[in-house]
Design a protein around this motif. Structure first.
Motif, PDB file in Angstrom:
ATOM      1  N   GLY A 692       4.263   0.795   6.876  1.00  0.00           N
ATOM      2  CA  GLY A 692       2.862   1.103   7.129  1.00  0.00           C
ATOM      3  C   GLY A 692       2.687   1.671   8.517  1.00  0.00           C
ATOM      4  N   ILE A 693       1.989   2.807   8.606  1.00  0.00           N
ATOM      5  CA  ILE A 693       1.671   3.406   9.902  1.00  0.00           C
ATOM      6  C   ILE A 693       0.161   3.304  10.087  1.00  0.00           C
ATOM      7  CG2 ILE A 693       1.791   5.478  11.343  1.00  0.00           C
ATOM      8  CD1 ILE A 693       4.147   6.412   9.663  1.00  0.00           C
ATOM      9  N   TYR A 694      -0.240   2.665  11.183  1.00  0.00           N
ATOM     10  CA  TYR A 694      -1.651   2.375  11.415  1.00  0.00           C
ATOM     11  C   TYR A 694      -2.061   2.876  12.786  1.00  0.00           C
ATOM     12  CZ  TYR A 694      -0.161  -0.959   7.857  1.00  0.00           C
ATOM     13  OH  TYR A 694       0.410  -1.534   6.742  1.00  0.00           O
ATOM     14  N   ALA A 695      -3.314   3.307  12.895  1.00  0.00           N
ATOM     15  CA  ALA A 695      -3.860   3.631  14.212  1.00  0.00           C
ATOM     16  C   ALA A 695      -4.051   2.331  14.978  1.00  0.00           C
ATOM     17  CB  ALA A 695      -5.188   4.364  14.054  1.00  0.00           C
ATOM     18  N   ALA A 696      -4.182   2.442  16.291  1.00  0.00           N
ATOM     19  CA  ALA A 696      -4.325   1.249  17.119  1.00  0.00           C
ATOM     20  C   ALA A 696      -5.568   0.446  16.748  1.00  0.00           C
ATOM     21  CB  ALA A 696      -4.357   1.636  18.591  1.00  0.00           C
ATOM     22  N   ASN A 697      -6.543   1.098  16.106  1.00  0.00           N
ATOM     23  CA  ASN A 697      -7.743   0.375  15.673  1.00  0.00           C
ATOM     24  C   ASN A 697      -7.601  -0.213  14.272  1.00  0.00           C
ATOM     25  OD1 ASN A 697      -7.919   2.565  13.986  1.00  0.00           O
ATOM     26  ND2 ASN A 697      -9.886   3.322  14.769  1.00  0.00           N
ATOM     27  N   GLY A 698      -6.421   0.013  13.642  1.00  0.00           N
ATOM     28  CA  GLY A 698      -6.167  -0.577  12.336  1.00  0.00           C
ATOM     29  C   GLY A 698      -6.287   0.369  11.165  1.00  0.00           C
ATOM     30  N   ASP A 699      -6.782   1.583  11.352  1.00  0.00           N
ATOM     31  CA  ASP A 699      -6.903   2.527  10.240  1.00  0.00           C
ATOM     32  C   ASP A 699      -5.518   2.838   9.662  1.00  0.00           C
ATOM     33  OD1 ASP A 699      -9.596   2.606  10.644  1.00  0.00           O
ATOM     34  OD2 ASP A 699      -9.597   4.549  11.688  1.00  0.00           O
ATOM     35  N   ILE A 700      -5.431   2.841   8.345  1.00  0.00           N
ATOM     36  CA  ILE A 700      -4.168   3.148   7.679  1.00  0.00           C
ATOM     37  C   ILE A 700      -3.955   4.663   7.691  1.00  0.00           C
ATOM     38  CG2 ILE A 700      -2.863   3.012   5.519  1.00  0.00           C
ATOM     39  CD1 ILE A 700      -4.439   0.485   4.844  1.00  0.00           C
ATOM     40  N   GLN A 701      -2.831   5.102   8.297  1.00  0.00           N
ATOM     41  CA  GLN A 701      -2.536   6.533   8.380  1.00  0.00           C
ATOM     42  C   GLN A 701      -1.521   6.962   7.333  1.00  0.00           C
ATOM     43  OE1 GLN A 701      -1.331   7.186  12.469  1.00  0.00           O
ATOM     44  NE2 GLN A 701      -3.439   7.222  13.197  1.00  0.00           N
ATOM     45  N   ALA A 702      -0.561   6.098   7.008  1.00  0.00           N
ATOM     46  CA  ALA A 702       0.450   6.453   6.010  1.00  0.00           C
ATOM     47  C   ALA A 702       1.105   5.184   5.495  1.00  0.00           C
ATOM     48  CB  ALA A 702       1.512   7.371   6.629  1.00  0.00           C
ATOM     49  N   ARG A 703       1.552   5.255   4.250  1.00  0.00           N
ATOM     50  CA  ARG A 703       2.353   4.183   3.647  1.00  0.00           C
ATOM     51  C   ARG A 703       3.523   4.864   2.946  1.00  0.00           C
ATOM     52  NH1 ARG A 703      -0.626  -0.579   2.856  1.00  0.00           N
ATOM     53  NH2 ARG A 703       1.326  -1.521   2.153  1.00  0.00           N
ATOM     54  N   THR A 704       4.743   4.590   3.412  1.00  0.00           N
ATOM     55  CA  THR A 704       5.924   5.267   2.896  1.00  0.00           C
ATOM     56  C   THR A 704       6.844   4.271   2.209  1.00  0.00           C
ATOM     57  OG1 THR A 704       5.801   6.818   4.759  1.00  0.00           O
ATOM     58  CG2 THR A 704       7.858   6.758   3.488  1.00  0.00           C
ATOM     59  N   PRO A 705       7.062   4.408   0.902  1.00  0.00           N
ATOM     60  CA  PRO A 705       7.994   3.502   0.209  1.00  0.00           C
ATOM     61  C   PRO A 705       9.405   3.656   0.759  1.00  0.00           C
ATOM     62  CG  PRO A 705       6.625   4.694  -1.361  1.00  0.00           C
ATOM     63  CD  PRO A 705       6.407   5.339  -0.027  1.00  0.00           C
ATOM     64  N   THR A 706      10.150   2.547   0.785  1.00  0.00           N
ATOM     65  CA  THR A 706      11.506   2.587   1.331  1.00  0.00           C
ATOM     66  C   THR A 706      12.583   2.350   0.284  1.00  0.00           C
ATOM     67  OG1 THR A 706      11.540   0.227   1.848  1.00  0.00           O
ATOM     68  CG2 THR A 706      10.666   1.705   3.531  1.00  0.00           C
ATOM     69  N   GLY A 707      12.206   2.050  -0.931  1.00  0.00           N
ATOM     70  CA  GLY A 707      13.194   1.606  -1.907  1.00  0.00           C
ATOM     71  C   GLY A 707      13.773   2.650  -2.818  1.00  0.00           C
ATOM     72  N   GLN A 708      13.360   3.929  -2.682  1.00  0.00           N
ATOM     73  CA  GLN A 708      13.860   4.997  -3.568  1.00  0.00           C
ATOM     74  C   GLN A 708      13.686   4.609  -5.044  1.00  0.00           C
ATOM     75  OE1 GLN A 708      17.860   5.358  -1.664  1.00  0.00           O
ATOM     76  NE2 GLN A 708      17.256   7.486  -1.298  1.00  0.00           N
ATOM     77  N   ASN A 709      12.532   4.012  -5.332  1.00  0.00           N
ATOM     78  CA  ASN A 709      12.140   3.619  -6.694  1.00  0.00           C
ATOM     79  C   ASN A 709      12.969   2.477  -7.274  1.00  0.00           C
ATOM     80  OD1 ASN A 709      10.115   5.679  -6.890  1.00  0.00           O
ATOM     81  ND2 ASN A 709      11.754   7.171  -7.258  1.00  0.00           N
ATOM     82  N   ALA A 710      13.773   1.819  -6.452  1.00  0.00           N
ATOM     83  CA  ALA A 710      14.507   0.634  -6.890  1.00  0.00           C
ATOM     84  C   ALA A 710      13.795  -0.595  -6.327  1.00  0.00           C
ATOM     85  CB  ALA A 710      15.953   0.678  -6.408  1.00  0.00           C
ATOM     86  N   PRO A 711      13.814  -1.704  -7.045  1.00  0.00           N
ATOM     87  CA  PRO A 711      13.066  -2.887  -6.584  1.00  0.00           C
ATOM     88  C   PRO A 711      13.746  -3.591  -5.419  1.00  0.00           C
ATOM     89  CG  PRO A 711      14.305  -3.403  -8.576  1.00  0.00           C
ATOM     90  CD  PRO A 711      14.463  -1.924  -8.353  1.00  0.00           C
ATOM     91  N   GLY A 712      12.932  -4.376  -4.696  1.00  0.00           N
ATOM     92  CA  GLY A 712      13.471  -5.327  -3.746  1.00  0.00           C
ATOM     93  C   GLY A 712      14.103  -4.772  -2.500  1.00  0.00           C
ATOM     94  N   ALA A 713      13.607  -3.664  -1.926  1.00  0.00           N
ATOM     95  CA  ALA A 713      14.214  -3.107  -0.710  1.00  0.00           C
ATOM     96  C   ALA A 713      14.111  -4.079   0.462  1.00  0.00           C
ATOM     97  CB  ALA A 713      13.564  -1.783  -0.348  1.00  0.00           C
TER      98      ALA A 713
END
Length: 924
Positions: A692-713
Motif C-alpha cells: 500500500g502506498i499512501y500520502a502522508a495524510n492517509g489517502d490511498i495512492q496505489a495498491r500493488t499485489p505482490t503474489g503474482q496471482n498465487a496465494p499467501g505471498a
C-alpha cells in the motif's frame, strides 16, 4: 359493632397475617443451604476442569441450580499443578483467594439475586482452559421464564414445564456444552456440540462467556430479552464474563431442522465457533451430538470417542502455541522417565500434539496480550477444512476437526514464526504419518504448492524450522561453545528416503526424526569487525527473560565503537512485552519502540535507557518510522488496519490512518517505510498480499499485489530507494522480493530468491544466470542502503541475500544463524555503511559490509564480523537477565540514523562523526 372497634380488635391479627404473607413471598422462604464438594483436576489433554466430588471432571463444570436466597458452601480441593480458585462475578462471595496445589479451601456464595452466573477458577487466564461453570439462580416462586409461541403469544413456564436445558459457554472461539435432562441429570457435550431436541420441546438455554466478548445468535428461533417482552434472536456478550438465559419452544413456527448457532463475530465464526441445534420431528429421539472430548482419541487418551487437543496461545518464546500438556509430554518423553509410555521419545518442543482422525484441535488465547490469527501453513494433501484461516486478527481462539492423516502446522499471520503442529495418525500405519497415506504421504502448502513429498529437502527444511523455533534447547547459544539439536526419536512415515538406506515396507518409508540431530557442533562467536562503526546499535532481543517481569524481551545496546554490550533495557515497571522494532527521534535523544505482542508503544531515553512514556496505540504494533519532514511518529498496527500517528513532541495517538478502504478486510500492515521527502508511507499488507502506498495524510495512492496471482505471498517488510524511485517488499512465504515503481506503484519485477534452489533434492544450480549460487528462504527485513546501492535481505531460513539495485539481481548470499530476521544500516567509521543483521534463534549480531573497498562492486560483500549479545560484567542493566540471554534478535536500529531524509536533520554533534558522503548519501 363499630368500625373503630373492629380495627382495634384486629390490628395484631392483621400485622401477623402481613408478616406471614411477606415471609411466604420473600426470597428467604424455604431458603436452602447447598454444600458442594468440588475438585479441580487435570484432564488427559492437559486442560483443567472442575469435578463434583466422586465424579469425572467436566467442561463446563457442574451446573449448580439453586433458588434465590439460598446459600452455596463450596469446598474446593485442588488436584492440579497450578493455583486455582472459585469466583462468581455478580454474587456475594467474601473470598475468591486461590488454592495451592494439593490444598483445600472453603468458599461461601449467597444467591441473592435471580439470574445466571459464571463461576470460574480465577487463575490468571488458566480458567479459560476449562475451570468454569454455571450457577443458575431461579426465583423462589412463580415462573422461571417465558417463551414466545408461534403465534407471538408469550407463555410463562415453571421448572416442571422444561423438557431439557443446555449450558453453552463461549470461550475463545469454542462452545463448551452440558445437557441437563428434565430429571436434573447432567451430561457433558464437550467442545462444539450439536444440542438436540424434539419439535415442541420446551428448551431452556443458558449462554455464558468468559474472556473476550462474543455475539450469540441462534437461527430460526426467537426469545425474550431478559426482564422485558422485547423479542430478540441475538445477544451481545460482554468482555471478561457475561450470561444470558432464555427459553424456546423447539422448532416453533419453523419445524424440524438443523438450526445453526454461532458467534456473530466474523473472525470467530471463521475460526470454528458454530454448531447446530438439531430439532427432530415429533417421534424422534432429540438426541444431542457430543462434541470433541479431552478424554478421547488423542495421544494417551482414555476413551474411544472423538478427542480434543488444546493449544494455549502465548507470548512466551518458543511456546507461542503451547500444548496444554506440553510440559507433561516433554517430561514423559525424557529418556530418564522410567515407566512412561513415552520414555525415550525425547520431545523437546511444547508445541506438538498427536491425535487420531476425526478428533479436533482447539486453540485458546489465554496467555497473550495481543491479537492473532490461527492459520494453517501446511497440511496433508487433500485434507478436509484446509486451508484454515480468518479474515482478520482477533482475540479468542479456534477449533477445527481434522479427518485426514498427516502433519498440520498452524501459524499466526501477524506473528508468522508462531508455530503449533498436530500429527493426525492413521492407526493402521506403522509410524506417525507426516503426509496423507492415500497420497503417498505428501503435503500441501498455503502458498499453493500441492503434493510436496515429505522426503523433499523443502519439507525437511520446514520440519527443522519447526523443531528449532519451538525448542529453546535447540537454539544457537554462542556463550556455551557447542550446538546440539535434538529431534524426537519418534518414527515417522514419509514419501521417500532422504537420510540413508531405509526400506519401503510397501506403505511408505519410516524414519526416526532424530536422524536430523546435530551433536556437539562447535560454536564460536567469531571476531568483531576490524573497523568500528559509528554510534550505537540497538537490538530488540525479544526473547530474553529478566527477573522483574513475566513477559519476555529486552533491548540490547551495542557500542559500535568497541563492539561491546553497553546496556540492557528491560523496562520491568511496564512488564515490557516482546519489544519488536525501533526508530529514533530527530535529535536521537529518544528511542521509539513497539511491543508486538501487546498494544503498547514505548518512548525511551537513549542516554540512560529509562522509560519516558508507555502509550496504548492499537493491537500488535509492529514497526515505527518518523516522518523526516515533521518528526511525527507513524506506527504500523499489525493486528488491525492502520497506521497510528503521534505528533512530534506529544505522547498521544491523534489518528489512525486506515490501510484498507472502509468495508474491506483488514490489511494488517507490518514493516512500513517512509519516503525521504515525507510524502509517502508504504506498507506491506500481510492480510491482503499487497503493497500500500499512501500520502502522508492517509489517502490511498496505489495498491500493488505482490503474489503474482498465487496465494499467501505474505509481504512483510519494505525497503525504499533514497530518492524514493523504487520500493522493495519481501514476501515471506513466496521467498521473493517485489520491486515497485515508487512514483506510480506499478510492478517492475519479482526477484525469485530461491531460483537456484531445487526444493526436492536441495541442490543449488545457477538457474537465474547471475553467476552466484544464492538462496533466500523466508525473507523478512529488506532495507536499502542509505546510498541506494544495495538491498540486504535477512532470510529466516539462515541466509543474508544482497541485491544490486542497479540491476535488481542477486549478487551475493551469505550465511546467517537460524531465524535470521532483522536488518538495518548504520555508518561505518571513515565512510561506507554496515548492515546489522539479527537472528531470533542465535544470540549474536552479524555485521555485513556490502562494499568493503568502496568501489561500488557488491560481489565482494562480506561478513565483517560478529558481536555477542550476551550481557557482561560492565553492562548497565535495569533488571537481571535470568534466561535466553541475547536471544530473539529482531528489530535493529543504528544511532545515528543515516538514511536520506533523516541524516540531514541530525544535530551537529552527531554529524561530526560522519563523512561528507554519509551526511549527503545521494549527493544532495
Amino acid at each position: 359493632m363499630s368500625h373503630q372497634h373492629i380495627s382495634g380488635l384486629t390490628k395484631p391479627l392483621i400485622t401477623a397475617i402481613f408478616f406471614v404473607i411477606t415471609l411466604l413471598t420473600s426470597s428467604f422462604v424455604l431458603a436452602a443451604v447447598h454444600n458442594i464438594s468440588l475438585t479441580a483436576e487435570t484432564l488427559p489433554n492437559g486442560q483443567v476442569a472442575y469435578a463434583m466430588a466422586g465424579h469425572e471432571a467436566v467442561i463446563p463444570g457442574p451446573a449448580l441450580f439453586v433458588k434465590q436466597g439460598d446459600t452455596i458452601n463450596v469446598t474446593l480441593t485442588n488436584n492440579t499443578g497450578i493455583k486455582v480458585g472459585f469466583k462468581a462475578p455478580g454474587l456475594p462471595l467474601p473470598s475468591s483467594a486461590k488454592v495451592e496445589p494439593g490444598k483445600t479451601k472453603n468458599y461461601h456464595v449467597k444467591a441473592s439475586k435471580a439470574g445466571t452466573y459464571v463461576y470460574h477458577g480465577n487463575s490468571d487466564g488458566k480458567e479459560l482452559l476449562g475451570l468454569f461453570g454455571a450457577i443458575i439462580v431461579d426465583k423462589a416462586h412463580g415462573p422461571v421464564d417465558s417463551y414466545v409461541n408461534a403465534d407471538g403469544s408469550i407463555v410463562p413456564i415453571t421448572q416442571a414445564d422444561v423438557d431439557k436445558q443446555f449450558v453453552l459457554f463461549m470461550v475463545g472461539s469454542t462452545f463448551w456444552g452440558t445437557e441437563i435432562s428434565s430429571d436434573g441429570t447432567q451430561k457433558p457435550l464437550w467442545a462444539n456440540p450439536n444440542p438436540g431436541a424434539v419439535t415442541d420441546d420446551i428448551v431452556r438455554f443458558h449462554i455464558l462467556s468468559i474472556g473476550p466478548g462474543h455475539t450469540f445468535h441462534l437461527h430460526a428461533h426467537r426469545w425474550l430479552k431478559t426482564g422485558t417482552h422485547a423479542i430478540i434472536d441475538t445477544k451481545l456478550m460482554a468482555e471478561d464474563s457475561d450470561t444470558h438465559s432464555f427459553t424456546v419452544k423447539a422448532g416453533t413456527g419453523v419445524g424440524a431442522g438443523d438450526w445453526q448457532y454461532h458467534c456473530h463475530l466474523i473472525a470467530h465464526m471463521e475460526a470454528g465457533m458454530h454448531g447446530s441445534f438439531k430439532v427432530d420431528p415429533i417421534g424422534g429421539d432429540g438426541a444431542s451430538v457430543v462434541g470433541a472430548s479431552p478424554y478421547g482419541r488423542i495421544l494417551l487418551g482414555t476413551k474411544n470417542e472423538p478427542g480434543l487437543v488444546t493449544f494455549e496461545v502465548s507470548d512466551e518464546p518458543a511456546s507461542w502455541f503451547r500444548s496444554a500438556r506440553g510440559d507433561a509430554i516433554v517430561t514423559l518423553s525424557d529418556p530418564s522417565a522410567e515407566g512412561s509410555p513415552l520414555q525415550g521419545g525425547d520431545i523437546k518442543t511444547r508445541s506438538l500434539e498427536v491425535m487420531s482422525p476425526g478428533s479436533s484441535v482447539n486453540f485458546i488465547m489465554s496467555d497473550t496480550n495481543g491479537v492473532h490469527t490461527i492459520s494453517s501453513l501446511l497440511w496433508p494433501t487433500g485434507a478436509h477444512h484446509m486451508p484454515f484461516d480468518q479474515s482478520s486478527a482477533y482475540r479468542g481462539g479456534a477449533i477445527v476437526k481434522l479427518d485426514t492423516p498427516g502433519l498440520y502446522v498452524f501459524t499466526c499471520k501477524v506473528h508468522p514464526y508462531m508455530f503449533g503442529a498436530v500429527i493426525v495418525d492413521d492407526p493402521n500405519t506403522d509410524g506417525l504419518d507426516l503426509g496423507n497415506p492415500a497420497a503417498n504421504y505428501t503435503i500441501d502448502l498455503v502458498t499453493g504448492i500441492n503434493g510436496l513429498p515429505t522426503s523433499s529437502d523443502l519439507a525437511v527444511r520446514l520440519l527443522k524450522t519447526f523443531f528449532i523455533a519451538t525448542s529453546p534447547t535447540n537454539w544457537q547459544d554462542y556463550s556455551s561453545g557447542l550446538w546440539n539439536v535434538k529431534f524426537p526419536t519418534l518414527p515417522v512415515r514419509i514419501s521417500g528416503a532422504p537420510f540413508g538406506n531405509i526400506a519401503d515396507d510397501g506403505n511408505g518409508y519410516k524414519l526416526a526424526l532424530s536422524a536430523l540431530n546435530v551433536q556437539n557442533q562447535s560454536l564460536a562467536v567469531g571476531n568483531a569487525p576490524t573497523t568500528p562503526g559509528v554510534g550505537e546499535v540497538w537490538i530488540n532481543t525479544q526473547f530474553e527473560k529478566t527477573a522483574g517481569k513475566y513477559k519476555p524481551g529486552t533491548t540490547t545496546v551495542v557500542d559500535a565503537t568497541n563492539w561491546t554490550v553497553k546496556r540492557k533495557v528491560a523496562l520491568p515497571q511496564i512488564n515490557n512485552n516482546n519489544p519488536h522494532n525501533m526508530w529514533s527521534s530527530r535529535d536521537q535523544s529518544v528511542i521509539y519502540q513497539t511491543q508486538w505482542f501487546d498494544n503498547k508503544f514505548s518512548m525511551i531515553n537513549r542516554e540512560n535507557g529509562k522509560l519516558i512514556k508507555n502509550i496504548q496505540v492499537g493491537y500488535s504494533p509492529s514497526h515505527v518510522v518518523t516522518l523526516p519532514t515533521t518528526d511525527d511518529i507513524t506506527i504500523a498496527i499489525n493486528g488491525e488496519n492502520g497506521i497510528s500517528v503521534i505528533p512530534a513532541g506529544t505522547t498521544k495517538v491523534t489518528k489512525m490512518m486506515p490501510t484498507q478502504a472502509h468495508g474491506h478486510i483488514s490489511a494488517n500492515p507490518h514493516g512500513h517505510w517512509v519516503s525521504a521527502d515525507g510524502s509517502k508511507i508504504v506498507t506491506p499488507n500481510i492480510n491482503t498480499d499487497d503493497i500500500g502506498i499512501y500520502a502522508a495524510n492517509g489517502d490511498i495512492q496505489a495498491r500493488t499485489p505482490t503474489g503474482q496471482n498465487a496465494p499467501g505471498a505474505h509481504p512483510i517488510a519494505i525497503g525504499m530507494m533514497p530518492d524514493s524511485s523504487k520500493i522493495y517488499a519481501a514476501n515471506l512465504l513466496h521467498h521473493t522480493l517485489t520491486v515497485v515503481n515508487g512514483n506510480t506503484g506499478a510492478l517492475i519485477k519479482t526477484i525469485n530468491l530461491i531460483a537456484d534452489y531445487n526444493p526436492i533434492n536441495g541442490s543449488l544450480i545457477d538457474n537465474d544466470g547471475n553467476g552466484e549460487l544464492a538462496v533466500g528462504v523466508l525473507p523478512i527485513q529488506s532495507p536499502v542502503s542509505p546510498d541506494g546501492k544495495a538491498v540486504v535481505i535477512a532470510s529466516t531460513g539462515g541466509q543474508i541475500v544482497i541485491i544490486d539495485t542497479a540491476t535488481d539481481t542477486i549478487v551475493k548470499s551469505l550465511d546467517c544463524d537460524p531465524g535470521c530476521h532483522g536488518a538495518n544500516f548504520g555508518a561505518k567509521q571513515g565512510g561506507g555503511y554496515y548492515a546489522y543483521v539479527t537472528t531470533k534463534f542465535g544470540n549474536r549480531l552479524t555485521v555485513v559490509d556490502v562494499d568493503p573497498n568502496g568501489d561500488g562492486n557488491l560481489s565482494d560483500a562480506t561478513i565483517a564480523g560478529y558481536v555477542s549479545l550476551v550481557d557482561g560484567v560492565d553492562t548497565a542493566k535495569d533488571d537481571t537477565v535470568i534466561g535466553l540471554p541475547g536471544f530473539g534478535g529482531q528489530g535493529v536500529l543504528a544511532v545515528p540514523n543515516v538514511y536520506n531524509g533523516w541524516v540531514q536533520n541530525l544535530p551537529a554533534a552527531w554529524k561530526e562523526g560522519l563523512t561528507a558522503a554519509q551526511q549527503k548519501p545521494i549527493g544532495q
